[in-house]
Enzyme design. Structure first.
Site, PDB file in Angstrom:
ATOM      1  N   TYR A  10       0.835  -1.210   0.000  1.00 55.82           N
ATOM      2  CA  TYR A  10       0.000   0.000   0.000  1.00 55.82           C
ATOM      3  C   TYR A  10       0.875   1.267   0.000  1.00 55.82           C
ATOM      4  O   TYR A  10       0.652   2.191  -0.798  1.00 55.82           O
ATOM      5  CB  TYR A  10      -0.898  -0.034   1.234  1.00 55.82           C
ATOM      6  CG  TYR A  10      -1.891   1.110   1.345  1.00 55.82           C
ATOM      7  CD1 TYR A  10      -3.040   1.129   0.557  1.00 55.82           C
ATOM      8  CD2 TYR A  10      -1.684   2.152   2.237  1.00 55.82           C
ATOM      9  CE1 TYR A  10      -3.956   2.167   0.665  1.00 55.82           C
ATOM     10  CE2 TYR A  10      -2.588   3.188   2.354  1.00 55.82           C
ATOM     11  CZ  TYR A  10      -3.736   3.189   1.571  1.00 55.82           C
ATOM     12  OH  TYR A  10      -4.637   4.225   1.676  1.00 55.82           O
ATOM     13  N   LYS A  23       1.105   4.227  -2.824  1.00 51.94           N
ATOM     14  CA  LYS A  23       0.741   5.618  -2.514  1.00 51.94           C
ATOM     15  C   LYS A  23       1.941   6.554  -2.698  1.00 51.94           C
ATOM     16  O   LYS A  23       1.763   7.722  -3.059  1.00 51.94           O
ATOM     17  CB  LYS A  23       0.183   5.711  -1.090  1.00 51.94           C
ATOM     18  CG  LYS A  23      -1.156   4.972  -0.918  1.00 51.94           C
ATOM     19  CD  LYS A  23      -2.220   5.528  -1.844  1.00 51.94           C
ATOM     20  CE  LYS A  23      -3.590   4.923  -1.623  1.00 51.94           C
ATOM     21  NZ  LYS A  23      -4.617   5.500  -2.495  1.00 51.94           N
TER      22      LYS A  23
HETATM   23  P1  NAD Z   1     -13.394   2.701   0.726  1.00 48.97           P
HETATM   24  O1  NAD Z   1     -12.997   1.295   0.809  1.00 48.97           O
HETATM   25  O2  NAD Z   1     -14.599   3.190   1.449  1.00 48.97           O
HETATM   26  O3  NAD Z   1     -13.528   3.169  -0.804  1.00 48.97           O
HETATM   27  C1  NAD Z   1     -12.663   2.710  -1.815  1.00 48.97           C
HETATM   28  C2  NAD Z   1     -13.397   2.811  -3.120  1.00 48.97           C
HETATM   29  O4  NAD Z   1     -12.564   2.321  -4.201  1.00 48.97           O
HETATM   30  C3  NAD Z   1     -14.679   1.974  -3.130  1.00 48.97           C
HETATM   31  O5  NAD Z   1     -15.726   2.683  -3.726  1.00 48.97           O
HETATM   32  C4  NAD Z   1     -14.285   0.770  -3.993  1.00 48.97           C
HETATM   33  O6  NAD Z   1     -15.369   0.150  -4.625  1.00 48.97           O
HETATM   34  C5  NAD Z   1     -13.361   1.453  -4.987  1.00 48.97           C
HETATM   35  N1  NAD Z   1     -12.544   0.505  -5.737  1.00 48.97           N
HETATM   36  C6  NAD Z   1     -11.751  -0.462  -5.221  1.00 48.97           C
HETATM   37  N2  NAD Z   1     -11.211  -1.162  -6.221  1.00 48.97           N
HETATM   38  C7  NAD Z   1     -11.644  -0.626  -7.383  1.00 48.97           C
HETATM   39  C8  NAD Z   1     -11.430  -0.917  -8.751  1.00 48.97           C
HETATM   40  N3  NAD Z   1     -10.628  -1.912  -9.129  1.00 48.97           N
HETATM   41  N4  NAD Z   1     -12.060  -0.155  -9.688  1.00 48.97           N
HETATM   42  C9  NAD Z   1     -12.880   0.869  -9.319  1.00 48.97           C
HETATM   43  N5  NAD Z   1     -13.126   1.174  -8.030  1.00 48.97           N
HETATM   44  C10 NAD Z   1     -12.514   0.436  -7.079  1.00 48.97           C
HETATM   45  O7  NAD Z   1     -12.109   3.536   1.226  1.00 48.97           O
HETATM   46  P2  NAD Z   1     -11.863   5.097   1.382  1.00 48.97           P
HETATM   47  O8  NAD Z   1     -11.346   5.303   2.735  1.00 48.97           O
HETATM   48  O9  NAD Z   1     -13.019   5.892   0.898  1.00 48.97           O
HETATM   49  O10 NAD Z   1     -10.618   5.262   0.373  1.00 48.97           O
HETATM   50  C11 NAD Z   1     -10.632   6.123  -0.751  1.00 48.97           C
HETATM   51  C12 NAD Z   1      -9.180   6.445  -1.106  1.00 48.97           C
HETATM   52  O11 NAD Z   1      -8.582   7.144  -0.017  1.00 48.97           O
HETATM   53  C13 NAD Z   1      -8.321   5.211  -1.344  1.00 48.97           C
HETATM   54  O12 NAD Z   1      -7.434   5.456  -2.413  1.00 48.97           O
HETATM   55  C14 NAD Z   1      -7.557   5.075  -0.048  1.00 48.97           C
HETATM   56  O13 NAD Z   1      -6.336   4.402  -0.236  1.00 48.97           O
HETATM   57  C15 NAD Z   1      -7.359   6.528   0.310  1.00 48.97           C
HETATM   58  N6  NAD Z   1      -7.063   6.751   1.723  1.00 48.97           N
HETATM   59  C16 NAD Z   1      -7.960   6.421   2.699  1.00 48.97           C
HETATM   60  C17 NAD Z   1      -7.627   6.645   4.029  1.00 48.97           C
HETATM   61  C18 NAD Z   1      -8.556   6.318   5.161  1.00 48.97           C
HETATM   62  O14 NAD Z   1      -8.127   6.436   6.321  1.00 48.97           O
HETATM   63  N7  NAD Z   1      -9.790   5.922   4.922  1.00 48.97           N
HETATM   64  C19 NAD Z   1      -6.385   7.201   4.346  1.00 48.97           C
HETATM   65  C20 NAD Z   1      -5.498   7.523   3.336  1.00 48.97           C
HETATM   66  C21 NAD Z   1      -5.849   7.300   2.020  1.00 48.97           C
END
Ligand code: NAD
Length: 237
Positions: free
Chosen positions: A145, A149
């Site tokens: 991951y 990133k």
């Molecule tokens: P989440 O799991 O709620 O959402 C992730 C989304 O990506 C979902 O809608 C999922 O269906 C979609 N997805 C996954 N694989 C896919 C694919 N192959 N094609 C199309 N869509 C796909 O998580 P989140 O927290 O909303 O994360 C959103 C972004 O933020 C991600 O990139 C995550 O790495 C990043 N992020 C999240 C956090 C956190 O603490 N939640 C922190 C840092 C970064």
């Protein structure tokens, strides 16, 4: 256009952009029900929205999605590469499949989508990539991951240099610990320890990340490019 917008941060960005008069393309992979609900919600406030299925880690599925967008909208003003997954394990135990999946969904997707969307992105357009604090500091159990990133940050900075002459800005957002399905997977006791380390003493909300994306998408950020904006309550200071 927002990838992975059926829930979590992507959903919050889609709703925030719609509230601010954008027509929204909601990309989803598996969660058709979630994506349809957002589409209906946005249409309900009188804005244009369409949910389009595509696995963003698959180049050909992205080709089909971009062709549909070209037909329906003709252009993309703001692209948010948000789709992401975690498959946490220490490197000692991490399988090749866990490495490849995370790199493909989180990083190769950014190539697949941005490369093919680029011909539709106009002068003064915006590209916003969702990275993570893990890409800046690394994290135990997240070699795959964190590498994906960190890769997004290198991609962002390089592309900002290529697209500056077109007045297209390319920036990344690096969220810390945000409440979503992704962090629901973290055991309660671990989250409590992590939250205690955050100067603001709480997790962030998806709306707070969406506010940051709205700023980067707006004219108010017109002289910011190649940057990584941290939104983490002070975690890692
Ligand atoms: P989440 O799991 O709620 O959402 C992730 C989304 O990506 C979902 O809608 C999922 O269906 C979609 N997805 C996954 N694989 C896919 C694919 N192959 N094609 C199309 N869509 C796909 O998580 P989140 O927290 O909303 O994360 C959103 C972004 O933020 C991600 O990139 C995550 O790495 C990043 N992020 C999240 C956090 C956190 O603490 N939640 C922190 C840092 C970064």
């Amino acid at each position: 256009m927002i990838t992975g917008a059926s829930k979590g941060i992507g959903k919050a960005i889609a709703l925030e952009f719609a509230k601010n008069n954008a027509s929204v393309i909601i990309n989803y992979n598996k969660d058709k029900e979630g994506a349809d609900l957002i589409e209906q919600g946005i249409k309900g406030i009188g804005k244009k929205a369409v949910a389009i299925k595509a696995d963003v880690s698959n180049f050909n599925e992205v080709t089909a999605m971009i062709e549909q967008i070209k037909k329906d909208f003709g252009r993309i003003d703001i692209l948010v590469n948000n789709a992401g997954i975690t498959m946490d394990r220490t490197l000692k135990n991490m399988t090749q499949d866990e490495w490849n999946k995370v790199i493909n969904v989180n990083l190769t997707s950014v190539y697949n989508v941005t490369k093919q969307a680029l011909p539709l992105i106009q002068k003064n357009g915006r590209i916003i990539n969702i990275s993570s604090i893990a890409g800046l500091t690394g994290n135990f159990g997240q070699c795959n991951y964190a590498a994906s990133k960190a890769g997004i940050i290198g991609f962002t900075k390089s592309l900002s240099k290529e697209l500056g002459k077109l007045s297209i800005t390319v920036n990344a957002i690096a969220p810390g610990l945000i409440q979503s399905e992704m962090t629901n997977k973290i055991p309660f006791f671990r989250k409590r320890i992590m939250t205690a380390m955050i100067p603001l003493k709480r997790m962030g909300t998806v709306e707070e990340v969406a506010n940051c994306a709205l700023f980067l998408a707006s004219e108010k950020s017109s002289y910011i490019t190649g940057e990584v904006i941290s939104i983490n309550g002070g975690l890692g200071l």
